[in-house]
Scaffold this motif. Structure first.
Motif, PDB file in Angstrom:
ATOM      1  N   PHE A 195      -8.527 -11.924  -2.206  1.00  0.00           N
ATOM      2  CA  PHE A 195      -9.226 -10.905  -1.433  1.00  0.00           C
ATOM      3  C   PHE A 195      -9.069  -9.501  -2.012  1.00  0.00           C
ATOM      4  O   PHE A 195      -9.552  -8.541  -1.427  1.00  0.00           O
ATOM      5  CB  PHE A 195      -8.711 -10.894   0.017  1.00  0.00           C
ATOM      6  N   TYR A 196      -8.381  -9.368  -3.141  1.00  0.00           N
ATOM      7  CA  TYR A 196      -8.210  -8.039  -3.737  1.00  0.00           C
ATOM      8  C   TYR A 196      -9.477  -7.665  -4.499  1.00  0.00           C
ATOM      9  O   TYR A 196      -9.854  -8.350  -5.458  1.00  0.00           O
ATOM     10  CB  TYR A 196      -7.005  -8.014  -4.674  1.00  0.00           C
ATOM     11  N   PRO A 197     -10.151  -6.563  -4.126  1.00  0.00           N
ATOM     12  CA  PRO A 197     -11.416  -6.200  -4.766  1.00  0.00           C
ATOM     13  C   PRO A 197     -11.256  -5.349  -6.024  1.00  0.00           C
ATOM     14  O   PRO A 197     -12.219  -4.746  -6.483  1.00  0.00           O
ATOM     15  CB  PRO A 197     -12.118  -5.389  -3.660  1.00  0.00           C
ATOM     16  N   TYR A 198     -10.067  -5.330  -6.578  1.00  0.00           N
ATOM     17  CA  TYR A 198      -9.802  -4.444  -7.718  1.00  0.00           C
ATOM     18  C   TYR A 198      -8.781  -5.109  -8.629  1.00  0.00           C
ATOM     19  O   TYR A 198      -8.119  -6.086  -8.275  1.00  0.00           O
ATOM     20  CB  TYR A 198      -9.260  -3.087  -7.229  1.00  0.00           C
ATOM     21  N   GLY A 199      -8.642  -4.545  -9.791  1.00  0.00           N
ATOM     22  CA  GLY A 199      -7.598  -4.992 -10.707  1.00  0.00           C
ATOM     23  C   GLY A 199      -6.287  -4.286 -10.403  1.00  0.00           C
ATOM     24  O   GLY A 199      -6.245  -3.289  -9.681  1.00  0.00           O
ATOM     25  N   TYR A 200      -5.217  -4.815 -10.969  1.00  0.00           N
ATOM     26  CA  TYR A 200      -3.900  -4.292 -10.644  1.00  0.00           C
ATOM     27  C   TYR A 200      -3.448  -3.180 -11.582  1.00  0.00           C
ATOM     28  O   TYR A 200      -2.367  -2.617 -11.404  1.00  0.00           O
ATOM     29  CB  TYR A 200      -2.856  -5.419 -10.683  1.00  0.00           C
ATOM     30  N   ALA A 201      -4.246  -2.852 -12.573  1.00  0.00           N
ATOM     31  CA  ALA A 201      -3.802  -1.913 -13.618  1.00  0.00           C
ATOM     32  C   ALA A 201      -3.719  -0.479 -13.104  1.00  0.00           C
ATOM     33  O   ALA A 201      -2.802   0.272 -13.482  1.00  0.00           O
ATOM     34  CB  ALA A 201      -4.735  -1.974 -14.822  1.00  0.00           C
ATOM     35  N   PHE A 202      -4.657  -0.104 -12.246  1.00  0.00           N
ATOM     36  CA  PHE A 202      -4.726   1.299 -11.830  1.00  0.00           C
ATOM     37  C   PHE A 202      -4.451   1.500 -10.346  1.00  0.00           C
ATOM     38  O   PHE A 202      -4.864   2.492  -9.760  1.00  0.00           O
ATOM     39  CB  PHE A 202      -6.124   1.862 -12.157  1.00  0.00           C
ATOM     40  N   THR A 203      -3.811   0.543  -9.725  1.00  0.00           N
ATOM     41  CA  THR A 203      -3.477   0.660  -8.299  1.00  0.00           C
ATOM     42  C   THR A 203      -1.976   0.517  -8.103  1.00  0.00           C
ATOM     43  O   THR A 203      -1.271  -0.045  -8.961  1.00  0.00           O
ATOM     44  CB  THR A 203      -4.182  -0.426  -7.469  1.00  0.00           C
ATOM     45  N   SER A 204      -1.507   0.983  -6.970  1.00  0.00           N
ATOM     46  CA  SER A 204      -0.076   0.904  -6.674  1.00  0.00           C
ATOM     47  C   SER A 204       0.246  -0.372  -5.901  1.00  0.00           C
ATOM     48  O   SER A 204      -0.629  -0.999  -5.297  1.00  0.00           O
ATOM     49  CB  SER A 204       0.359   2.127  -5.856  1.00  0.00           C
ATOM     50  N   ALA A 205       1.517  -0.702  -5.933  1.00  0.00           N
ATOM     51  CA  ALA A 205       1.971  -1.898  -5.211  1.00  0.00           C
ATOM     52  C   ALA A 205       1.831  -1.708  -3.701  1.00  0.00           C
ATOM     53  O   ALA A 205       1.608  -2.677  -2.965  1.00  0.00           O
ATOM     54  CB  ALA A 205       3.410  -2.204  -5.575  1.00  0.00           C
ATOM     55  N   ASP A 206       1.935  -0.476  -3.247  1.00  0.00           N
ATOM     56  CA  ASP A 206       1.793  -0.227  -1.807  1.00  0.00           C
ATOM     57  C   ASP A 206       0.376  -0.520  -1.332  1.00  0.00           C
ATOM     58  O   ASP A 206       0.176  -1.013  -0.209  1.00  0.00           O
ATOM     59  CB  ASP A 206       2.150   1.232  -1.501  1.00  0.00           C
ATOM     60  N   LEU A 207      -0.614  -0.197  -2.178  1.00  0.00           N
ATOM     61  CA  LEU A 207      -1.997  -0.515  -1.813  1.00  0.00           C
ATOM     62  C   LEU A 207      -2.200  -2.023  -1.730  1.00  0.00           C
ATOM     63  O   LEU A 207      -2.862  -2.517  -0.807  1.00  0.00           O
ATOM     64  CB  LEU A 207      -2.953   0.091  -2.837  1.00  0.00           C
ATOM     65  N   ASP A 208      -1.626  -2.745  -2.684  1.00  0.00           N
ATOM     66  CA  ASP A 208      -1.721  -4.205  -2.652  1.00  0.00           C
ATOM     67  C   ASP A 208      -1.074  -4.770  -1.380  1.00  0.00           C
ATOM     68  O   ASP A 208      -1.614  -5.687  -0.743  1.00  0.00           O
ATOM     69  CB  ASP A 208      -1.022  -4.807  -3.876  1.00  0.00           C
ATOM     70  N   GLU A 209       0.070  -4.182  -1.037  1.00  0.00           N
ATOM     71  CA  GLU A 209       0.758  -4.667   0.159  1.00  0.00           C
ATOM     72  C   GLU A 209      -0.065  -4.382   1.412  1.00  0.00           C
ATOM     73  O   GLU A 209      -0.159  -5.225   2.309  1.00  0.00           O
ATOM     74  CB  GLU A 209       2.128  -3.997   0.282  1.00  0.00           C
ATOM     75  N   GLY A 210      -0.676  -3.193   1.490  1.00  0.00           N
ATOM     76  CA  GLY A 210      -1.494  -2.854   2.651  1.00  0.00           C
ATOM     77  C   GLY A 210      -2.704  -3.761   2.775  1.00  0.00           C
ATOM     78  O   GLY A 210      -3.036  -4.245   3.870  1.00  0.00           O
ATOM     79  N   VAL A 211      -3.394  -4.029   1.657  1.00  0.00           N
ATOM     80  CA  VAL A 211      -4.555  -4.917   1.677  1.00  0.00           C
ATOM     81  C   VAL A 211      -4.133  -6.332   2.064  1.00  0.00           C
ATOM     82  O   VAL A 211      -4.813  -7.023   2.835  1.00  0.00           O
ATOM     83  CB  VAL A 211      -5.258  -4.909   0.310  1.00  0.00           C
ATOM     84  N   GLY A 212      -3.003  -6.760   1.509  1.00  0.00           N
ATOM     85  CA  GLY A 212      -2.515  -8.095   1.836  1.00  0.00           C
ATOM     86  C   GLY A 212      -2.176  -8.246   3.309  1.00  0.00           C
ATOM     87  O   GLY A 212      -2.502  -9.268   3.937  1.00  0.00           O
ATOM     88  N   ARG A 213      -1.562  -7.215   3.886  1.00  0.00           N
ATOM     89  CA  ARG A 213      -1.220  -7.266   5.310  1.00  0.00           C
ATOM     90  C   ARG A 213      -2.482  -7.340   6.175  1.00  0.00           C
ATOM     91  O   ARG A 213      -2.552  -8.125   7.127  1.00  0.00           O
ATOM     92  CB  ARG A 213      -0.394  -6.042   5.696  1.00  0.00           C
ATOM     93  N   LEU A 214      -3.483  -6.518   5.836  1.00  0.00           N
ATOM     94  CA  LEU A 214      -4.708  -6.524   6.636  1.00  0.00           C
ATOM     95  C   LEU A 214      -5.463  -7.838   6.512  1.00  0.00           C
ATOM     96  O   LEU A 214      -6.049  -8.330   7.481  1.00  0.00           O
ATOM     97  CB  LEU A 214      -5.608  -5.358   6.223  1.00  0.00           C
ATOM     98  N   SER A 215      -5.481  -8.402   5.313  1.00  0.00           N
ATOM     99  CA  SER A 215      -6.197  -9.678   5.137  1.00  0.00           C
ATOM    100  C   SER A 215      -5.544 -10.804   5.930  1.00  0.00           C
ATOM    101  O   SER A 215      -6.223 -11.647   6.512  1.00  0.00           O
ATOM    102  CB  SER A 215      -6.246 -10.040   3.652  1.00  0.00           C
ATOM    103  N   LYS A 216      -4.217 -10.800   5.975  1.00  0.00           N
ATOM    104  CA  LYS A 216      -3.512 -11.815   6.759  1.00  0.00           C
ATOM    105  C   LYS A 216      -3.614 -11.530   8.260  1.00  0.00           C
ATOM    106  O   LYS A 216      -3.443 -12.439   9.080  1.00  0.00           O
ATOM    107  CB  LYS A 216      -2.045 -11.862   6.342  1.00  0.00           C
ATOM    108  N   LEU A 217      -3.896 -10.268   8.595  1.00  0.00           N
ATOM    109  CA  LEU A 217      -3.969  -9.887   9.989  1.00  0.00           C
ATOM    110  C   LEU A 217      -5.308 -10.255  10.632  1.00  0.00           C
ATOM    111  O   LEU A 217      -5.410 -10.332  11.860  1.00  0.00           O
ATOM    112  CB  LEU A 217      -3.746  -8.372  10.108  1.00  0.00           C
ATOM    113  N   LEU A 218      -6.334 -10.507   9.812  1.00  0.00           N
ATOM    114  CA  LEU A 218      -7.669 -10.776  10.356  1.00  0.00           C
ATOM    115  C   LEU A 218      -7.694 -11.933  11.349  1.00  0.00           C
ATOM    116  O   LEU A 218      -8.276 -11.796  12.443  1.00  0.00           O
ATOM    117  CB  LEU A 218      -8.649 -11.022   9.212  1.00  0.00           C
ATOM    118  N   PRO A 219      -7.111 -13.093  11.057  1.00  0.00           N
ATOM    119  CA  PRO A 219      -7.130 -14.175  12.058  1.00  0.00           C
ATOM    120  C   PRO A 219      -6.455 -13.786  13.373  1.00  0.00           C
ATOM    121  O   PRO A 219      -6.935 -14.154  14.451  1.00  0.00           O
ATOM    122  CB  PRO A 219      -6.370 -15.317  11.359  1.00  0.00           C
TER     123      PRO A 219
END
Length: 229
Positions: free
Chosen positions: A118-142
């Motif tokens: 579900f990550y709409p971007y590559g990991y090269a230019f983003t921070s780990a905190d952004l990945d964690e936030g997106v991951g939390r929201l994606s798991k929160l949808l159900p």
């Protein structure tokens, strides 16, 4: 107080007794329905409270991650990261019947075959905190959909409980007492009519006996008058 349009007849008495029997049966069924609805409603409210607390806690953590990501990345970089969504979700809404209440059921479908991608971007230019936030929201949808389903179910069940409660009160405090009063009124009038009829019959009988007795006395007295003459 008995209604003025009630006819004090035996047919009406039978009709009122059937009406009372039906009202008592309906009152019992509605009370059982109200009690069962209340039990399920309270269970649902408790589950909803726990679920809401979990969702709010996870949203709070996700917001923290996005705040940290925003402090490390520029606003333009964050906007570019979310410019092209990779995953798409759709929700199918159906219903299930619970004690005559149509409860919504939400079913989630994802466009991609891999739900974890579900990550709409590559990991090269983003921070780990952004990945964690997106991951939390994606798991929160159900859980969010489950919370929406639970809260809507609570609203519908609360409305049905209130409607059932009004019906129970109408039967208990209006229809059943009025029907019982009508039955007492008709019974009293029929008993009164029966007593009046008995009194009239006894009076007629007495008059008939009196007439017959006097007639016999007059008939017995006529030969005596002839002998005297």
């Amino acid at each position: 107080m008995a209604a003025s349009n009630v006819n004090p007849t035996r047919m009406e008495l039978t009709r009122q007794k059937k009406k009372l029997q039906t009202a008592l049966k309906g009152h019992k069924l509605l009370k059982d329905k109200r009690d069962e609805l209340m039990r399920r409603f309270l269970d649902l409210v408790r589950q909803d409270k726990v679920l809401r607390e979990e969702v709010e806690a996870e949203i709070k953590e996700a917001n923290k991650s996005f705040v940290l990501a925003g402090s490390q990345m520029s606003k333009e970089a964050v906007s570019v990261a979310f410019m092209a969504p990779k995953q798409e979700a759709s929700v199918d809404v159906s219903t299930r019947n619970v004690m005559s209440v149509e409860i919504p059921v939400f079913d989630t479908h994802f466009r991609g075959s891999d739900k974890s991608d579900f990550y709409p971007y590559g990991y090269a230019f983003t921070s780990a905190d952004l990945d964690e936030g997106v991951g939390r929201l994606s798991k929160l949808l159900p859980k969010l959909l489950k919370l929406a389903e639970s809260e809507k179910s609570c609203q519908l069940m609360a409305a049905e409980i209130e409607k059932t409660r009004r019906r129970v009160n109408a039967l208990e405090h209006v229809l059943i007492p009025q029907t019982e009063e009508n039955i007492r009124y008709i019974t009293m009038k029929l008993d009164e009519n029966e007593r009046s009829s008995q009194v009239r019959l006894m009076k007629v009988k007495d008059m008939m006996l009196e007439d017959a007795h006097h007639y016999k006395e007059r008939r017995d007295a006529e030969p005596l008058k002839e002998d005297v003459s």
